[in-house]
Write a protein that holds these residues in place. Sequence first.
Motif, PDB file in Angstrom:
ATOM      1  N   LEU A  87       0.828  -1.206   0.000  1.00  0.00           N
ATOM      2  CA  LEU A  87       0.000   0.000   0.000  1.00  0.00           C
ATOM      3  C   LEU A  87       0.861   1.254   0.000  1.00  0.00           C
ATOM      4  CD1 LEU A  87      -3.010  -0.359   2.495  1.00  0.00           C
ATOM      5  CD2 LEU A  87      -3.113   0.223   0.070  1.00  0.00           C
ATOM      6  N   LEU A  88       1.899   1.261   0.841  1.00  0.00           N
ATOM      7  CA  LEU A  88       2.704   2.466   1.034  1.00  0.00           C
ATOM      8  C   LEU A  88       3.660   2.717  -0.133  1.00  0.00           C
ATOM      9  CD1 LEU A  88       3.583   2.028   4.809  1.00  0.00           C
ATOM     10  CD2 LEU A  88       2.174   3.854   3.847  1.00  0.00           C
ATOM     11  N   VAL A 216      -4.055   9.838   3.505  1.00  0.00           N
ATOM     12  CA  VAL A 216      -3.502  11.050   2.890  1.00  0.00           C
ATOM     13  C   VAL A 216      -3.045  10.756   1.460  1.00  0.00           C
ATOM     14  CG1 VAL A 216      -1.655  12.765   3.026  1.00  0.00           C
ATOM     15  CG2 VAL A 216      -2.825  12.017   5.115  1.00  0.00           C
ATOM     16  N   MET A 217      -2.410   9.608   1.285  1.00  0.00           N
ATOM     17  CA  MET A 217      -1.923   9.242  -0.048  1.00  0.00           C
ATOM     18  C   MET A 217      -3.077   8.998  -1.011  1.00  0.00           C
ATOM     19  SD  MET A 217       1.158   6.721   1.226  1.00  0.00           S
ATOM     20  CE  MET A 217       1.948   6.458  -0.357  1.00  0.00           C
ATOM     21  N   PHE A 218      -4.179   8.406  -0.517  1.00  0.00           N
ATOM     22  CA  PHE A 218      -5.363   8.237  -1.355  1.00  0.00           C
ATOM     23  C   PHE A 218      -5.893   9.598  -1.796  1.00  0.00           C
ATOM     24  CE2 PHE A 218      -6.050   3.749  -0.048  1.00  0.00           C
ATOM     25  CZ  PHE A 218      -6.367   3.241  -1.298  1.00  0.00           C
ATOM     26  N   GLU A 219      -5.950  10.546  -0.849  1.00  0.00           N
ATOM     27  CA  GLU A 219      -6.470  11.879  -1.160  1.00  0.00           C
ATOM     28  C   GLU A 219      -5.612  12.583  -2.196  1.00  0.00           C
ATOM     29  OE1 GLU A 219      -6.578  13.690   2.649  1.00  0.00           O
ATOM     30  OE2 GLU A 219      -8.193  12.412   3.409  1.00  0.00           O
ATOM     31  N   LEU A 223      -2.069   6.508  -4.955  1.00  0.00           N
ATOM     32  CA  LEU A 223      -2.203   5.061  -4.807  1.00  0.00           C
ATOM     33  C   LEU A 223      -2.967   4.459  -5.991  1.00  0.00           C
ATOM     34  CD1 LEU A 223      -2.905   4.752  -0.977  1.00  0.00           C
ATOM     35  CD2 LEU A 223      -0.748   4.541  -2.197  1.00  0.00           C
ATOM     36  N   ALA A 224      -2.590   4.871  -7.178  1.00  0.00           N
ATOM     37  CA  ALA A 224      -3.248   4.335  -8.370  1.00  0.00           C
ATOM     38  C   ALA A 224      -3.016   2.831  -8.518  1.00  0.00           C
ATOM     39  CB  ALA A 224      -2.735   5.068  -9.610  1.00  0.00           C
ATOM     40  N   HIS A 225      -1.916   2.332  -7.931  1.00  0.00           N
ATOM     41  CA  HIS A 225      -1.614   0.905  -8.054  1.00  0.00           C
ATOM     42  C   HIS A 225      -2.605   0.035  -7.292  1.00  0.00           C
ATOM     43  CE1 HIS A 225       0.273   2.102  -4.263  1.00  0.00           C
ATOM     44  NE2 HIS A 225       0.287   0.834  -3.898  1.00  0.00           N
ATOM     45  N   THR A 226      -3.431   0.638  -6.433  1.00  0.00           N
ATOM     46  CA  THR A 226      -4.412  -0.149  -5.682  1.00  0.00           C
ATOM     47  C   THR A 226      -5.689  -0.405  -6.478  1.00  0.00           C
ATOM     48  OG1 THR A 226      -5.419   1.823  -4.692  1.00  0.00           O
ATOM     49  CG2 THR A 226      -3.553   0.830  -3.535  1.00  0.00           C
ATOM     50  N   PHE A 361       0.016  -9.639  -3.974  1.00  0.00           N
ATOM     51  CA  PHE A 361       0.108  -8.831  -5.190  1.00  0.00           C
ATOM     52  C   PHE A 361      -1.015  -9.152  -6.168  1.00  0.00           C
ATOM     53  CE2 PHE A 361       4.964  -8.664  -4.424  1.00  0.00           C
ATOM     54  CZ  PHE A 361       4.795  -7.607  -3.538  1.00  0.00           C
ATOM     55  N   LEU A 362      -1.498 -10.410  -6.152  1.00  0.00           N
ATOM     56  CA  LEU A 362      -2.599 -10.776  -7.040  1.00  0.00           C
ATOM     57  C   LEU A 362      -3.929 -10.249  -6.527  1.00  0.00           C
ATOM     58  CD1 LEU A 362      -3.724 -12.401  -9.459  1.00  0.00           C
ATOM     59  CD2 LEU A 362      -3.893 -14.377  -7.917  1.00  0.00           C
ATOM     60  N   GLY A 363      -4.209 -10.444  -5.239  1.00  0.00           N
ATOM     61  CA  GLY A 363      -5.557 -10.193  -4.747  1.00  0.00           C
ATOM     62  C   GLY A 363      -5.807  -8.866  -4.088  1.00  0.00           C
ATOM     63  N   ALA A 364      -4.759  -8.185  -3.624  1.00  0.00           N
ATOM     64  CA  ALA A 364      -4.975  -6.962  -2.851  1.00  0.00           C
ATOM     65  C   ALA A 364      -5.805  -5.914  -3.584  1.00  0.00           C
ATOM     66  CB  ALA A 364      -3.629  -6.380  -2.414  1.00  0.00           C
TER      67      ALA A 364
END
Length: 463
Positions: A87-88, A216-219, A223-226, A361-364
Motif C-alpha cells: 500500500l505504502l 492522505v496518499m489516497f487523497e 495510490l493508483a496501483h491499488t 500482489f494478485l488479490g490486494a
Amino acid sequence: MSALAADDDARATEAPIVPTFRQAAKLWARVGLLSFGGPAGQIALMHKELVEDRRWIGEQRFLHALNYCMLLPGPEAQQLAIYIGWLLHRTAGGLVAGILFVLPGAFVMLGLSIFYVLYNDAPVIEALFFGIKAAVLAVVVEAVLRIGKRALKNRVMVAIAVAAFLAIYVIRLPFPLIILVAGLTGWIGNRLAPARFSAAARGKDNLPDVRGAVDVMFERGELAHTKPTKWHAPRTIAIWLPIWLGPVVLILALTGPASVWAQLGGFFSLMAVVTFGGAYAALSYVAQAAVTSFGWLAPGEMVDGLGLAETTPGPLILVLQFVGFVAAYRHAGAMGPLVAGSLGALLTLWVTFVPCFFWIFLGAPYIEALRGNKALSAALSAITAAVVGVVMNLALWFALHVVFGAVHRVGLGMEVPVLSSLDWRAALLAAAAMVAMLKLRIGMLPTLAGSALAGLALLALPA
C-alpha cells in the motif's frame, strides 16, 4: 478530560506523516527483529508501530487488510506486512516488508538447525531439548484454547471442530481435504442457516477510525496501483507463478521425482496452497507426512523443531525450514551434509514464502469486492472451526510422543499410547509448563527457558 486524553485527541487531529521508503524499510527491519510471540504477538506489534505510534495506516484499513490476509493460506502476519508495505510503496515496498519480516528468523533458524544436527547427541543438549519438548506441548494446548475461544461460537462450530479432529486422528484424512470440506460446509451452511455460520463480530470493528498516512496518499491520488486493471491478474500470474514454481520444475528435471529436493519442493509448494489456519494447523499435516510418509524426521525431532521455531523471531512456520534442512542433511548424496541441509532449508523457505507475495500482489487490488461477502465469511468461519480440531490433533500427537516412549497403531492408523512407557518426568514438566502458561500467565519464552533448565535436572533422575 485528563491531560493524557487531551494529548491523544490533539495528536489524532494532526495530519499523519507519509513515510519515505527508507523509513519504512527501517521499521520493517525492526518488526522482523522483534516479532516474537507467534502471529498474535506479531500482529499486535505491527498495530502498535503502524497504527498507534506512527499512524501510517488507519484502524479500519488495518483490520480490513488483516481480515483479507486471514482468508489466505500461509502466515497471515507476514502477509499483512506485505500488504501494508505494498500500500505504502507499491511492489518494492511489499517485497521489502515481507523479506525483512522473515529474514532475521530464517538466519537464526538456520544456525539453530546446524547446531541441532551437530550437537543434538550431547547429553546437555539432549537434556535441554527434553525440557523444551514438554513446554512446546503446553504452547500447543494454549493455542487450541486461544483459537477455540475465537472460533467455536455455537454448537455447529463445535461439531465441525470435533468432526475435523476425528477425521484427521481416527480416519487419517489429509489436511487439505478437511479444509476443503469445511469450506464447502460453511458455504452451503450460509444458505441454509446463515445465523449459525456468520463470522463472529470483532470488538475492534466498532472502534473509531484513526486517519493514517495511507488515507492522505489516497487523497493525493498517489495510490493508483491499488486500483485493478484488466491486465493486473494475468500479468501478476505470468510473473509470480514462474518465480514460485520455476525452481521446483528445474529441480524436478535435474534430480528426478524421487530425490529429496523434488520431494521438498513439491510437498511444501502444496502446503503453501492449503495452510489455512496458521502454522499450528499446518504442522499437524507436516508432522504426519515428514515423519510417517517421507521418513525425514523422527517424531521427537518434529517437536524439537517447533521448540526451536518458538524461540526465533518471525513466523512460526519457519519450523518448515528446520524440516527441509534435516531432510536434505540426511539425504545429501555426494554433496556435503551441511551444504545440502542449507540448500534444503533455502528451497523450503522459497516455496513457503514466495507464494505469500503472490497472494497479496494478485488479490490486494480486489479486496473491496470481499467487503460484506457473507458466503465467503461463512466458509472462513467453518474453516477456522475445523482448524481447532486439527490443532487438537497436533496437541495429542505431541503428547503421545513426548509423554510416552512408545505408541502403536489401531484401526485405520490411529495412534494410541503404550501406557507402560509413560515417562513421569516428561509428564511432570508438561503439567508444570501448562500451569505456568495457562494459570500463572507466564510468557512463552520464559516458560521454554525454565522448562529447558528443569529438563537438565530431571534427566539426571531415573525414568
